[in-house]
Design a protein around this motif. Structure first.
Motif, PDB file in Angstrom:
ATOM      1  N   ARG A 117       3.941  -5.328  -5.988  1.00  0.00           N
ATOM      2  CA  ARG A 117       3.373  -4.353  -6.937  1.00  0.00           C
ATOM      3  C   ARG A 117       3.423  -2.930  -6.377  1.00  0.00           C
ATOM      4  O   ARG A 117       3.672  -1.973  -7.119  1.00  0.00           O
ATOM      5  CB  ARG A 117       1.928  -4.735  -7.293  1.00  0.00           C
ATOM      6  N   LEU A 118       3.183  -2.778  -5.086  1.00  0.00           N
ATOM      7  CA  LEU A 118       3.190  -1.436  -4.488  1.00  0.00           C
ATOM      8  C   LEU A 118       4.606  -0.897  -4.321  1.00  0.00           C
ATOM      9  O   LEU A 118       4.821   0.307  -4.280  1.00  0.00           O
ATOM     10  CB  LEU A 118       2.460  -1.458  -3.139  1.00  0.00           C
ATOM     11  N   GLY A 119       5.566  -1.790  -4.173  1.00  0.00           N
ATOM     12  CA  GLY A 119       6.970  -1.414  -4.192  1.00  0.00           C
ATOM     13  C   GLY A 119       7.378  -0.504  -3.049  1.00  0.00           C
ATOM     14  O   GLY A 119       6.912  -0.626  -1.917  1.00  0.00           O
ATOM     15  N   SER A 120       8.240   0.459  -3.364  1.00  0.00           N
ATOM     16  CA  SER A 120       8.907   1.256  -2.331  1.00  0.00           C
ATOM     17  C   SER A 120       7.978   2.255  -1.647  1.00  0.00           C
ATOM     18  O   SER A 120       8.361   2.883  -0.657  1.00  0.00           O
ATOM     19  CB  SER A 120      10.095   2.006  -2.935  1.00  0.00           C
ATOM     20  N   ARG A 121       6.751   2.422  -2.150  1.00  0.00           N
ATOM     21  CA  ARG A 121       5.804   3.305  -1.462  1.00  0.00           C
ATOM     22  C   ARG A 121       5.441   2.748  -0.082  1.00  0.00           C
ATOM     23  O   ARG A 121       5.080   3.491   0.827  1.00  0.00           O
ATOM     24  CB  ARG A 121       4.536   3.494  -2.298  1.00  0.00           C
ATOM     25  N   GLY A 152      -8.733 -10.140   0.718  1.00  0.00           N
ATOM     26  CA  GLY A 152      -8.634 -10.998  -0.460  1.00  0.00           C
ATOM     27  C   GLY A 152      -7.341 -10.890  -1.242  1.00  0.00           C
ATOM     28  O   GLY A 152      -7.222 -11.477  -2.317  1.00  0.00           O
ATOM     29  N   ALA A 153      -6.355 -10.166  -0.718  1.00  0.00           N
ATOM     30  CA  ALA A 153      -5.111  -9.975  -1.464  1.00  0.00           C
ATOM     31  C   ALA A 153      -4.148 -11.141  -1.246  1.00  0.00           C
ATOM     32  O   ALA A 153      -4.109 -11.739  -0.167  1.00  0.00           O
ATOM     33  CB  ALA A 153      -4.432  -8.680  -1.039  1.00  0.00           C
ATOM     34  N   ASP A 154      -3.371 -11.429  -2.273  1.00  0.00           N
ATOM     35  CA  ASP A 154      -2.136 -12.203  -2.133  1.00  0.00           C
ATOM     36  C   ASP A 154      -1.111 -11.192  -1.637  1.00  0.00           C
ATOM     37  O   ASP A 154      -0.605 -10.371  -2.407  1.00  0.00           O
ATOM     38  CB  ASP A 154      -1.741 -12.798  -3.484  1.00  0.00           C
ATOM     39  N   VAL A 155      -0.827 -11.210  -0.337  1.00  0.00           N
ATOM     40  CA  VAL A 155      -0.109 -10.092   0.277  1.00  0.00           C
ATOM     41  C   VAL A 155       1.314  -9.939  -0.270  1.00  0.00           C
ATOM     42  O   VAL A 155       1.720  -8.821  -0.615  1.00  0.00           O
ATOM     43  CB  VAL A 155      -0.139 -10.191   1.817  1.00  0.00           C
ATOM     44  N   PRO A 156       2.124 -11.001  -0.378  1.00  0.00           N
ATOM     45  CA  PRO A 156       3.460 -10.802  -0.949  1.00  0.00           C
ATOM     46  C   PRO A 156       3.405 -10.206  -2.355  1.00  0.00           C
ATOM     47  O   PRO A 156       4.195  -9.313  -2.693  1.00  0.00           O
ATOM     48  CB  PRO A 156       4.067 -12.209  -0.941  1.00  0.00           C
ATOM     49  N   ALA A 157       2.462 -10.670  -3.172  1.00  0.00           N
ATOM     50  CA  ALA A 157       2.346 -10.142  -4.537  1.00  0.00           C
ATOM     51  C   ALA A 157       1.913  -8.678  -4.530  1.00  0.00           C
ATOM     52  O   ALA A 157       2.408  -7.862  -5.321  1.00  0.00           O
ATOM     53  CB  ALA A 157       1.362 -10.991  -5.345  1.00  0.00           C
ATOM     54  N   LEU A 158       0.992  -8.330  -3.635  1.00  0.00           N
ATOM     55  CA  LEU A 158       0.554  -6.931  -3.519  1.00  0.00           C
ATOM     56  C   LEU A 158       1.721  -6.039  -3.114  1.00  0.00           C
ATOM     57  O   LEU A 158       1.910  -4.943  -3.661  1.00  0.00           O
ATOM     58  CB  LEU A 158      -0.582  -6.834  -2.502  1.00  0.00           C
ATOM     59  N   LEU A 159       2.520  -6.510  -2.158  1.00  0.00           N
ATOM     60  CA  LEU A 159       3.684  -5.731  -1.729  1.00  0.00           C
ATOM     61  C   LEU A 159       4.661  -5.525  -2.883  1.00  0.00           C
ATOM     62  O   LEU A 159       5.221  -4.441  -3.052  1.00  0.00           O
ATOM     63  CB  LEU A 159       4.391  -6.431  -0.565  1.00  0.00           C
ATOM     64  N   LEU A 198       7.513 -10.695   4.711  1.00  0.00           N
ATOM     65  CA  LEU A 198       8.676  -9.888   5.073  1.00  0.00           C
ATOM     66  C   LEU A 198       9.692  -9.851   3.939  1.00  0.00           C
ATOM     67  O   LEU A 198      10.301  -8.809   3.683  1.00  0.00           O
ATOM     68  CB  LEU A 198       9.317 -10.430   6.352  1.00  0.00           C
ATOM     69  N   ALA A 199       9.840 -10.957   3.251  1.00  0.00           N
ATOM     70  CA  ALA A 199      10.790 -11.003   2.134  1.00  0.00           C
ATOM     71  C   ALA A 199      10.367 -10.089   0.999  1.00  0.00           C
ATOM     72  O   ALA A 199      11.207  -9.578   0.251  1.00  0.00           O
ATOM     73  CB  ALA A 199      10.933 -12.439   1.631  1.00  0.00           C
ATOM     74  N   ALA A 200       9.049  -9.851   0.870  1.00  0.00           N
ATOM     75  CA  ALA A 200       8.546  -9.002  -0.216  1.00  0.00           C
ATOM     76  C   ALA A 200       8.717  -7.513   0.076  1.00  0.00           C
ATOM     77  O   ALA A 200       8.558  -6.687  -0.826  1.00  0.00           O
ATOM     78  CB  ALA A 200       7.071  -9.308  -0.474  1.00  0.00           C
ATOM     79  N   ALA A 201       9.028  -7.165   1.317  1.00  0.00           N
ATOM     80  CA  ALA A 201       9.221  -5.749   1.683  1.00  0.00           C
ATOM     81  C   ALA A 201      10.394  -5.649   2.646  1.00  0.00           C
ATOM     82  O   ALA A 201      10.236  -5.272   3.807  1.00  0.00           O
ATOM     83  CB  ALA A 201       7.948  -5.184   2.309  1.00  0.00           C
TER      84      ALA A 201
END
Length: 246
Positions: free
Chosen positions: A175-179, A166-173, A210-213
């Protein structure tokens, strides 16, 4: 650009029938890295064959770290030549549904990370849908877990299972950032029990993910597939190589 890898669970049946020939086919397709899922299965022999084929062990799934002999598993991981190990499952799903369960999970992973560090290995966690689906105070369970992990504990985001959860994957990435240091890049109809397809041929927003991470390792996986797994890997590699070069 980081090497493009394959999670070898994709070709698990071929691998169990003929490991060396299967790794040879992965290399022939053009992949330069792999992510094994069973570190203790002849690590010396695996490393020798991978080296001969020019395949790097970029990371590993090591659910066995939750067992009775983590030190033996860590030795095997070091033998394989990677310093990046992910726990891919094995923690009860229920632990991701409450704050207490998430706190226990964080304690477990933090403790394992300390053991891993003694072997020069960085430890992370790999999600499925059950760490995403529970929403607590408006946040996915994996986000609350991340808050409680020691800074050195990393994440490998399975982008497909995150979407199924159920995640918006780019947005989740974001938020989680460099981890997040690695991604499982996969595609399909984003329905739990339907087969996966070659990357670029399903419903996943792969370019946006891919652009989000941008700094995360890219690892292709198909848990299931209605077509030939090797053909799907070749199509996935061609799509991702073209996308990342654009």
């Amino acid at each position: 650009m980081a090497p493009l890898g394959v999670q070898l669970y994709t070709v698990r049946d071929a691998l169990s029938a003929d490991r060396d020939a299967t790794l040879g086919r992965i290399a022939e397709i053009g992949f330069t890295a792999v992510e094994p899922y069973d570190p203790t299965a002849d690590p010396e022999g695996f490393k020798r064959v991978a080296d001969d084929l020019g395949l790097t062990v970029m990371a590993i799934h090591a659910g066995q770290l939750l067992g009775d002999e983590p030190e033996r598993v860590l030795d095997a991981i070091a033998t394989l030549g990677t310093d990046l190990a992910f726990v891919p499952a094995g923690i009860p799903h229920e632990e991701f549904t409450t704050r207490d369960g998430l706190a226990r999970t964080a304690d477990l992973l933090n403790g394992l990370a300390g053991k891993a560090a003694g072997h020069g290995i960085r430890l992370g966690y790999h999600n499925h849908w059950w760490e995403i689906e529970p929403v607590i105070d408006g946040r996915h369970a994996i986000e609350i877990l991340a808050d409680q992990l020691a800074p050195e504990v990393l994440l490998e985001l399975d982008t497909y299972w995150a979407a199924v959860g159920g995640a918006d994957v780019p947005a989740l990435l974001e938020r989680l950032g460099s981890r997040v240091v690695a991604l499982h890049v996969k595609d399909g109809p984003v329905k739990r029990d339907e087969p996966h397809v070659a990357v670029g041929q399903g419903a996943m927003p792969v370019p946006e993910i891919l652009a989000a991470a941008p700094g995360a390792l890219r690892i292709v996986e198909l848990d299931t597939c209605a077509t030939d797994f090797f053909d799907a890997l070749a199509v996935s590699r061609a799509y991702l190589t073209e996308l990342e070069a654009a």
